[in-house]
Write an enzyme that holds these catalytic residues in place. Structure first.
Site, PDB file in Angstrom:
ATOM      1  N   ARG A   1       6.374  11.273 -10.563  1.00 36.57           N
ATOM      2  CA  ARG A   1       6.744   9.922 -10.135  1.00 36.57           C
ATOM      3  C   ARG A   1       6.359   8.882 -11.180  1.00 36.57           C
ATOM      4  O   ARG A   1       7.012   7.853 -11.321  1.00 36.57           O
ATOM      5  CB  ARG A   1       6.063   9.574  -8.806  1.00 36.57           C
TER       6      ARG A   1
ATOM      7  N   GLU B   1      17.033   9.156  -2.708  1.00 30.70           N
ATOM      8  CA  GLU B   1      16.362   8.060  -2.022  1.00 30.70           C
ATOM      9  C   GLU B   1      15.755   7.091  -3.030  1.00 30.70           C
ATOM     10  O   GLU B   1      15.418   7.468  -4.148  1.00 30.70           O
ATOM     11  CB  GLU B   1      15.255   8.583  -1.110  1.00 30.70           C
TER      12      GLU B   1
END
Length: 454
Positions: free
Chosen positions: A86, A157
């Site tokens: 991430r 997403e």
């Protein structure tokens, strides 16, 4: 070669990426099973889709997790990404993946997709032949999204606001907008080859006393940013708030206004879906209470008429849920949805009118900003406090809006900060709260309200 393709070539020349064959990936997407596309499932399955969360570092554990989910009758598989990926720290992710494989102890809190590579991951995804949703929280997701789509993950997403303000303190917001513009263009490009790639915004935000008007405005902005780049399938979302009535109102308003604003920019042909997250705040330690909370959120999702529900587990309060707990929640949620037929249509016209006025006023202020593009208008609106997310850690967020629960557990605005909520609506919000208490008591109420489900 287009500017986008030049940028893609640069992004995919990363040292941690196996050779990326653009032609092969396009051919794969073009001929991929339609069952892998959630956009196709939305259109053809006459039911609410059920999607759990979950991700393990090693291929074998991820494969085993998917087996459990399939046996529990899951509709959408998750691919939750690890924290190092991430943050674009692929070197640490690679090291921790190797240690996880050697020791059989999970050294990452998710699946390091970039390090596994798309060729390896595609084998798993095409084997199960179910749509997979990428769940991450990455401000710069360009490389991750390229790898995901090449792997057969056709639901992405996130967004420049929802994957920045709740998660980051210092990452530049303007860069996030530009990096996500890249994502939208790549998704739109691949969408012309087969079924549309579905983009999904992250509605829960900080999951801490976020008023519905802020949730809806951010969902609408991310939807519009996506649609204007050519995306044809988008999911707006929000999470259980703690008030059944407020959730029903939020669902009705977000559906209505998503259609309205999509039409406003000439994108009425895009498919817009509604996703509902089970409770995203602190969970009860008592697993029996946690199970009741999960069941209640499933009932609300049915009343809202969501197109997809994203589940939680009764182990949320005690650590990372096991695959067994995740599968149990999926099976229980599917069962409850099957028996929740013929629920009454609940309408609260006063609350709907108030919320609609709030959202439209904020959207009008954003559109009236002098910037020449929507992303710059949104950027300026966050910088100026027109969009203000309660309890966001990001330095650009004003954190001047203060919210509290009323006696019916609705989230109410007691200080609007710079958010341009009409006076009439603000008076309505305050009229529902007990503001005669002293400051200490009000602060204590807010602290209590953060953990309302306890």
């Amino acid at each position: 070669m287009s500017l986008l393709q030049e940028e893609r070539e640069i992004i995919l020349s990363n040292e941690y990426v196996e050779h990326f064959d653009f032609a092969e990936v396009e051919e794969f997407v073009k001929n991929a099973s339609k069952d892998l596309f959630i956009s196709h499932n939305f259109r053809t399955k006459n039911k609410m889709l059920v999607q759990p969360r979950g991700g393990f570092p090693t291929y074998n554990k991820m494969y085993a997790l998917y087996e459990f989910f399939v046996n529990a009758n899951v509709d959408v598989l998750p691919c939750t990404i690890d924290s190092n990926t991430r943050l674009n720290d692929y070197a640490t992710a690679k090291k921790m993946l190797r240690l996880s494989e050697e020791s059989e102890v999970d050294m990452l809190n998710g699946y390091p997709l970039v390090n596994h590579g798309y060729r390896t991951t595609r084998k798993m995804i095409t084997h199960f032949n179910k749509p997979v949703s990428l769940r991450h929280g990455t401000p710069d997701a360009r490389l991750l999204i390229e790898t995901a789509i090449a792997s057969g993950i056709f639901e992405i997403e996130g967004g420049p606001i929802t994957y920045l303000l709740p998660y980051s303190k210092n990452f530049p917001l303007d860069k996030a907008f530009l990096y996500w513009k890249y994502v939208e263009r790549v998704c739109a490009k691949y969408s012309t080859l087969n079924e549309p790639i579905n983009r999904e915004s992250f509605g829960p935000l900080t999951a801490t006393l976020v008023p519905p008007c802020i949730t809806i405005v951010i969902q609408l902005i991310e939807m519009l940013l996506s649609l204007e780049e050519g995306v044809k399938s988008f999911s707006v979302s929000f999470s259980q708030s703690g008030s059944v009535n407020q959730d029903i109102v939020t669902g009705a308003v977000i559906r209505k206004l998503a259609k309205h604003y999509a039409n406003e920019i000439g994108c009425g042909d895009a498919e817009v879906h509604l996703v509902y997250h089970q409770w995203m705040g602190a969970f009860p330690m008592d697993q029996n209470f946690a199970s009741q909370l999960i069941s209640m959120s499933t009932a609300i999702a049915a009343m809202v008429g969501a197109d997809k529900i994203i589940t939680k587990t009764k182990q949320e309060a005690s650590g990372i849920p096991t695959k067994e707990a995740n599968a149990e929640t999926v099976a229980n949620t599917q069962y409850l949805l099957r028996i929740l037929n013929g629920l009454p249509n609940v309408v609260d016209e006063e609350e709907e009118e108030n919320l609609t006025l709030e959202v439209k006023a904020i959207m009008e202020a954003i559109f009236n900003d002098s910037a020449d593009t929507l992303w710059r208008k949104a950027f300026n609106s966050i910088k100026n406090g027109i969009i203000d997310v309660p309890f966001s850690p990001h330095i650009i967020n004003h954190n001047e809006m203060i919210t509290i629960r009323d006696t019916n557990k609705n989230i109410r605005i007691m200080n609007r900060g710079n958010v341009p909520i009409p006076d009439r609506c603000f008076e309505y919000e305050k009229s529902k709260c007990n503001l005669k208490k002293d400051t200490t008591s009000i602060v204590n109420d807010i602290i209590h309200d953060i953990g309302i489900m306890q």
